[in-house]
Design a protein around this motif. Structure first.
Motif, short mmCIF file in Angstrom:
data_model
loop_
_atom_site.label_atom_id
_atom_site.label_comp_id
_atom_site.label_asym_id
_atom_site.label_seq_id
_atom_site.Cartn_x
_atom_site.Cartn_y
_atom_site.Cartn_z
N ASP A 84 0.96 -0.80 0.13
CA ASP A 84 -0.04 -0.31 -0.13
C ASP A 84 0.56 1.37 0.24
O ASP A 84 0.80 2.46 -0.37
N CYS A 85 1.71 1.39 1.17
CA CYS A 85 3.22 2.36 0.65
C CYS A 85 4.64 2.10 0.93
O CYS A 85 4.50 1.25 1.54
N LEU A 86 5.70 2.62 0.15
CA LEU A 86 6.59 2.38 0.30
C LEU A 86 7.32 3.52 1.04
O LEU A 86 6.92 4.88 1.29
N ILE A 87 8.11 2.67 2.56
CA ILE A 87 8.94 3.74 3.24
C ILE A 87 10.11 3.78 2.93
O ILE A 87 11.35 2.79 2.80
N LEU A 88 10.56 5.10 2.72
CA LEU A 88 12.32 5.07 2.13
C LEU A 88 13.21 5.94 3.30
O LEU A 88 12.47 7.65 3.60
N PRO A 89 12.95 5.73 4.83
CA PRO A 89 13.50 6.58 5.89
C PRO A 89 15.30 7.34 5.83
O PRO A 89 15.48 7.14 6.94
N SER A 90 15.24 7.02 4.75
CA SER A 90 16.75 7.57 4.77
C SER A 90 17.28 8.48 5.07
O SER A 90 16.88 10.11 4.76
N HIS A 91 18.63 9.15 5.91
CA HIS A 91 19.59 10.14 6.56
C HIS A 91 19.82 10.86 5.23
O HIS A 91 20.01 12.04 5.03
N ASN A 92 20.29 10.14 3.88
CA ASN A 92 21.23 10.84 3.14
C ASN A 92 20.63 10.35 1.84
O ASN A 92 20.87 8.66 1.85
N GLU A 93 20.40 10.83 0.66
CA GLU A 93 19.74 10.28 -0.60
C GLU A 93 20.66 11.25 -1.67
O GLU A 93 20.54 12.23 -1.26
N GLY A 94 20.37 11.08 -2.72
CA GLY A 94 20.60 11.60 -3.69
C GLY A 94 19.43 11.76 -4.37
O GLY A 94 18.23 12.83 -4.53
N MET A 95 19.48 11.22 -5.89
CA MET A 95 17.68 10.69 -6.34
C MET A 95 17.60 9.36 -6.44
O MET A 95 17.56 9.17 -6.76
N PRO A 96 16.80 8.43 -5.76
CA PRO A 96 16.86 7.49 -5.14
C PRO A 96 15.90 6.37 -5.99
O PRO A 96 14.75 7.12 -6.49
N LEU A 97 16.66 5.76 -7.22
CA LEU A 97 15.71 4.70 -8.26
C LEU A 97 14.38 4.57 -7.52
O LEU A 97 13.66 4.17 -7.96
N ILE A 98 14.71 3.69 -5.88
CA ILE A 98 13.92 3.37 -5.22
C ILE A 98 11.88 4.12 -6.14
O ILE A 98 11.21 3.06 -5.94
N LEU A 99 12.31 4.95 -4.98
CA LEU A 99 11.40 6.47 -5.34
C LEU A 99 10.83 6.25 -6.39
O LEU A 99 9.34 6.24 -7.21
N ALA A 111 8.93 9.09 2.27
CA ALA A 111 10.26 9.24 2.23
C ALA A 111 10.61 10.76 3.11
O ALA A 111 9.87 11.72 3.47
N ARG A 112 11.49 10.73 3.54
CA ARG A 112 12.67 11.69 4.32
C ARG A 112 12.77 12.90 3.02
O ARG A 112 13.43 11.87 2.03
N SER A 113 12.42 14.19 3.84
CA SER A 113 13.32 15.01 2.61
C SER A 113 14.37 15.42 2.20
O SER A 113 14.74 16.49 3.27
N VAL A 114 15.20 14.50 1.78
CA VAL A 114 16.46 14.43 1.52
C VAL A 114 17.16 14.71 0.28
O VAL A 114 16.56 14.19 -0.82
N GLY A 115 18.57 15.25 -0.11
CA GLY A 115 19.40 14.76 -1.09
C GLY A 115 17.85 15.63 -2.58
O GLY A 115 17.41 16.71 -2.14
N HIS A 116 17.50 14.39 -3.11
CA HIS A 116 16.61 15.32 -4.54
C HIS A 116 14.89 15.06 -4.07
O HIS A 116 14.36 14.84 -5.40
N VAL A 117 14.76 14.38 -3.27
CA VAL A 117 13.81 13.03 -3.15
C VAL A 117 12.51 14.08 -3.05
O VAL A 117 11.76 14.50 -4.42
N PHE A 127 3.69 13.39 1.95
CA PHE A 127 4.00 11.95 3.15
C PHE A 127 5.88 12.80 2.85
O PHE A 127 6.55 11.59 2.57
N LEU A 128 6.14 13.49 2.74
CA LEU A 128 7.39 14.58 3.11
C LEU A 128 8.22 14.40 4.18
O LEU A 128 6.79 15.30 5.03
N TYR A 129 8.87 13.73 5.49
CA TYR A 129 9.01 14.38 6.16
C TYR A 129 10.83 14.29 6.20
O TYR A 129 11.95 14.38 5.85
N ASN A 130 11.09 15.01 7.58
CA ASN A 130 12.31 16.19 7.48
C ASN A 130 12.89 15.68 9.20
O ASN A 130 14.29 15.08 8.73
N ARG A 131 12.10 15.19 10.03
CA ARG A 131 12.74 14.59 11.36
C ARG A 131 12.48 12.86 11.59
O ARG A 131 11.07 12.75 11.30
N ALA A 132 13.88 11.94 12.02
CA ALA A 132 12.87 10.76 12.19
C ALA A 132 11.75 11.05 13.31
O ALA A 132 11.04 9.78 13.24
#
Length: 186
Positions: A84-99, A111-117, A127-132
């Motif tokens: 129903d939903c993918l979760i990408l809680p990364s602390h650091n990303e570029g442009m994640p292919l999984i998204l 997804a955590r709003s890091v890199g180019h997310v 459904f973007l967030y900044n802090r864990a």
């Protein structure tokens, strides 16, 4: 890859696909998920490398949390499609292919709003967030969406993908840039 968008369910089936390393936020996700009251399920797929070992995640395994090895190809796309939903809680990303893969299937994500997310998705995606500390609230908010709201969100992410990342649209954009440059030079 062309799969039709399926109707989202209200089964609250979440998925995580990444390496099991601290930077990818797996411990943030498992800590957030473990305290949930609503009946939710989480399937985690990844390879172990570096700072996390199987024994570090074993205590999180339960009836509603599956921790498994990596998946690839069609198996990965089917697992995303069935969630129903993918979760990408990364602390650091570029442009994640999984998204991109997730959006191509019309599956909403948190997804955590890091890199180019943030640049990868449309403005005001909810459904973007900044802090864990915000992850648990995002999961609860998503799980309270109606099926109609989930379907609309899935359609929006698929439409955004088609307009911005689909191969044929990307080729058209690139050709128009070159045609513009060629026209202006001559």
């Amino acid at each position: 890859r062309q799969m039709c968008i399926r109707d989202r369910s209200n089964n609250n089936k979440f998925i995580f696909i990444s390496n099991y390393i601290i930077e990818k936020g797996i411990l943030d996700l498992l800590d957030s998920f473990s305290g949930m009251e609503k009946p939710l399920s989480l399937k985690c797929y990844g390879g172990y490398s570096g700072d996390i070992r199987p024994k570090d995640l074993a205590s999180y395994q339960s009836d509603n949390i599956l921790i498994s090895g990596p998946i690839y190809g069609e198996e990965k796309f089917k697992a995303i499609y069935d969630a129903d939903c993918l979760i990408l809680p990364s602390h650091n990303e570029g442009m994640p292919l999984i998204l991109l893969e997730t959006m191509s299937l019309g599956v909403p994500f948190i997804a955590r709003s890091v890199g180019h997310v943030r640049e990868m998705i449309y403005e005001n995606y909810p459904f973007l967030y900044n802090r864990a500390e915000e992850l648990g609230e995002m999961i609860q908010t998503f799980s309270s969406l109606s099926i109609t709201e989930r379907n609309a969100l899935g359609k929006q992410v698929r439409d955004h993908y088609s307009a911005n990342f689909d191969r044929s649209n990307h080729e058209k954009k690139m050709l128009s840039i070159f045609e513009h440059d060629l026209h202006n030079k001559w």
